[in-house]
Each structure stands twice: as C-alpha cells, then as structure tokens.
Design an enzyme around this catalytic site. Structure first.
Site, PDB file in Angstrom:
ATOM      1  N   ILE A 204       0.830  -1.202   0.000  1.00  0.00           N
ATOM      2  CA  ILE A 204       0.000   0.000   0.000  1.00  0.00           C
ATOM      3  C   ILE A 204       0.868   1.257   0.000  1.00  0.00           C
ATOM      4  CG2 ILE A 204      -1.887   1.222   1.128  1.00  0.00           C
ATOM      5  CD1 ILE A 204      -2.493  -1.665  -0.026  1.00  0.00           C
ATOM      6  N   GLU A 291      -6.357   5.970 -13.384  1.00  0.00           N
ATOM      7  CA  GLU A 291      -5.158   5.440 -12.733  1.00  0.00           C
ATOM      8  C   GLU A 291      -4.170   4.920 -13.772  1.00  0.00           C
ATOM      9  OE1 GLU A 291      -3.816   1.901  -9.611  1.00  0.00           O
ATOM     10  OE2 GLU A 291      -5.915   2.520  -9.728  1.00  0.00           O
TER      11      GLU A 291
END
Length: 430
Positions: A204, A291
C-alpha cells in the site's frame, strides 16, 4: 480556468504579479500559433512544446518545476534512507496548490483541469524523485472521494487533503489477491448500523503516512458474483484495530513508503461507507482508466527524463579519443529511443485529451499503460547500457530511474492483465 491556474502558479513562484501573457498555442482549448511539438524540441522536457497545453499551463509548469527543484530534489537522498518522505513536504505542496489541482477552489484546490494535474505527474517524473506519493493521493484517492463520496465526506476530507494535512492511500491488494481483485478476503459485516472490518492489505503506497485509507472489502458473500458484493470504506488513522505494519523494503521507489495494513475488528460507522453498499467494484472499474492513464503519463515522462540524462552523458563521456556520442552505434540507439518516445508521447497526449473530454475508454487506457510502461523499461535498460559501468552506480540518476521503472508494468493491473482486457474488447466487441 486560466485565472485560477495563474493564481496557483503564483502560489509556487511566491510572486504577486501575474506573469506576462505568452502567445496562445493551437490546442483543444486555445487558438493561435502552432507549437513545435516534442520531436522538434531541443529537449524532450522543454516547456511550451506540446499542443495540448496553453500558455497558462506553461506558467503553471514552470512553478511546479521550481517546487520540485527546491523542495524535493535536495531532500530525496535523505528520504530514501528513511524509507518515506517528510510530512513537511506534503504541507508545502498543499500550500503551493499542488495537491488536488483539479479540485474546486472552495474545497482548497485551484480548479485546474486534467492537463494541470498531468503537469504535476510529469514534473515529478522529470525530477527523478519517486518518493512523494502525490499522484496516488490526488489522482486516485481524492478522485474516489469527490466522485463517489457524500457531501459530508467531501467536506470532511478534501480540504484537509488539498492542504497536505491528511494523506490518502487506497488499499486493494492483499497477500493472496493482486490483479485478481475479485479474490479479496478482507470483509466487512454489518452490526446494527455499524460495520465490523477485518482483513489485511499489502503493497500500500502512502501506507505508513496515511491519515485516511480507502479499503476494498467484501460485504456480500451471497452475491451472484464477487463483483456484486464489494464495497469501499474510509478508514481513518487512529481507529481502534487499524494497525500499520512494516514498511516494505523494495527494489526501487526507495523514498516512497509502502506498507502492510491490518484491520482487526474495526468498528466503522455507517458514514464510513464510500458510495453505495456493494457498488465498490463498479466504482473501481470507473476510476481505473484514470489510474492507468496516470501510470502511462508518468512512464513516458520518465522515459523523456532518461533520454535527456543519457544524451547529456554520451556527449561528454570520452572513449577511443572522442565522445561516445560520435560512435555510430550510439547515434543509432539514440535515434531509436527518441523515435519510440515521441510516438508514445503523441499517443499518451491523445489519451489525455480523450480523458479531459470524458471519452477515454477502458481498453485505450489499458493500451496506454501497457505500452508506455514497457517502453519505460526498455528505455531504462538501453540508457543504463549507454552509461556503461557508471550506469550501475547508485549515485547516477539513471540507476535510480532504472529500478523505479520496474514496478510500472506491475501495479495498476499487470501488463498481462492489460493485454487480456485489450483483447477482450477486440474479440468480444458487439
């Protein structure tokens, strides 16, 4: 929009008077004389050479470039050792209007367009400083909240995020589920009006520094397909049961904090649900084109940086009594690299135009991400080779660019998945 961009530029430049107006470029949003375009420019990273940008964008780009030169580059080596950037640089970026560039002014942004946001992505790539996770925070996390969040969620998070006081992350990937998003195990179960969240995430970005994380979780195990049973939740730092694990030791992106996150019986109020229940997969599919376009734009910008770094090196490096640039094999390689980069830049710029017009489809975004990230790795390989042994030394910028490039074909959906999605559109097009 032009006036807003100028105000944003002046924040970074620290000035009080608007810069002199430049002749307008011929592009989708301004008329006037034609620009050189990338192939004709002296340097691929020159300002004012691409038709999709206006003179106001050029002024903004100068200010963004100045920010990275003064506030990021001098500190990046220190951040690489720490494994994360300072919170101070986030707040400085917020004060300069570089976070959530296309967010409305009343929410703390400068009201810019997609091209303005792309300028920040590109200038970070040109700085060769991959540490600050600004693009994930602004181009991904904030987009989810502004596009799918409630008015209360937007008012609560976005002004703090544009100020750099609240750092955002998105948690999709799990130890056993990467590209297979429908295979996630993290789940949230209802308990009255609350939700109880359990699970873990890995890889992450912005994980350690994060103040708010968008967590992808299963909320309906009985759904006809996993895609119909996924929801998104806003998990805030400090919530009981939210545990930040170790920062992961990566091959590249040394200054970008990447962490494991754990969720142990976190009690979330109903207000933590982002959008509608069980609509998470739909939201993800809607946001993925941006993205992937972001990854493509960063990839081609990094390729432009590596080319210029290598061009400068071979023009001063001597071998066999002359500069390396005088060797025909080197000249031919440089010709190949510039051609490939310029062709890809034209395609990515076209994708930026499509997305600004809200016409970028999933398959085209996949093509951009796949092609540009593959090119970035190819350019990195050739540029290291042209540097010889020095290209393998960490103090040379090309070495850092080389290891940073490797992750691009992996995240945002692996390039193998990109090919699957492109092929599906070709074969099953109705």
């Amino acid at each position: 929009m032009a006036a807003r961009l100028l105000r944003g530029s002046l924040r970074v430049l620290g000035g009080h008077r608007a810069p002199r107006q430049l002749p307008a470029a011929r592009c989708s949003h301004s008329g006037g004389e034609e620009r050189l375009e990338t192939p004709s420019a002296k340097k691929l990273t020159d300002i004012g050479i691409r038709r999709i940008f206006s003179p106001e964008h050029d002024i903004f780009r100068k200010s963004v470039r100045k920010f990275f030169q003064e506030e990021v580059i001098p500190h990046h080596s220190e951040w690489e050792k720490a494994g994360e950037v300072s919170r101070e640089v986030w707040e400085k970026a917020g004060k300069q209007g570089l976070l959530g560039v296309n967010i409305a002014e009343h929410l703390g942004g400068i009201g810019g367009d997609l091209y303005s946001a792309a300028i920040v992505w590109e200038e970070q790539a040109y700085s060769n400083c991959s540490g600050p996770g600004f693009s994930i925070h602004s181009g991904i996390v904030m987009s989810y909240i502004t596009n799918h969040g409630s008015e209360e969620q937007i008012k609560h998070f976005i002004p703090q995020m544009t100020a750099g006081k609240c750092i955002g992350a998105i948690a999709m990937t799990e130890p056993g589920a990467g590209s297979d998003l429908q295979g996630i195990k993290t789940n949230a179960k209802k308990d009255g009006s609350d939700w109880i969240l359990n699970g873990s995430k890995v890889f992450i970005s912005n994980g350690s520094l994060s103040d708010v994380v968008i967590v992808v979780a299963v909320t309906n195990h009985e759904a006809p397909s996993p895609a119909h049973g996924i929801s998104l939740f806003l998990v805030e730092n400090g919530m009981k049961g939210f545990i930040k694990g170790r920062k992961l030791h990566k091959m590249g992106l040394k200054a970008q904090d990447t962490a494991e996150l754990f969720f142990e019986d976190i009690r979330l109020p109903a207000s933590a649900l982002l959008g509608e229940e069980n609509k998470g997969f739909y939201y993800i599919m809607k946001e993925l084109p941006q993205e992937r376009l972001l990854i493509a734009d960063v990839a081609i910008s990094a390729s432009e940086f590596m080319f210029e770094e290598t061009r400068n090196y071979v023009k001063q490096r001597k071998a066999f009594g002359k500069t390396v640039a005088h060797l025909q094999t080197v000249q031919h390689k440089l010709a190949e690299l510039k051609t490939h980069i310029c062709v890809t830049r034209a395609f990515v710029d076209n994708c930026l135009q499509l997305h600004e017009a809200k016409r970028l489809d999933s398959a085209t975004a996949c093509m951009a991400k796949y092609w540009a990230s593959e090119l970035q790795n190819s350019v990195a390989y050739d540029c290291v080779q042209l540097h010889g042994g020095w290209g393998y030394m960490w103090e040379y910028p090309i070495a850092k660019a080389y290891v940073d490039a490797r992750v691009q074909p992996i995240y945002g959906g692996t390039n193998e998945i990109m090919k699957e999605l492109i092929a599906r559109e070709i074969v099953f097009d109705k």
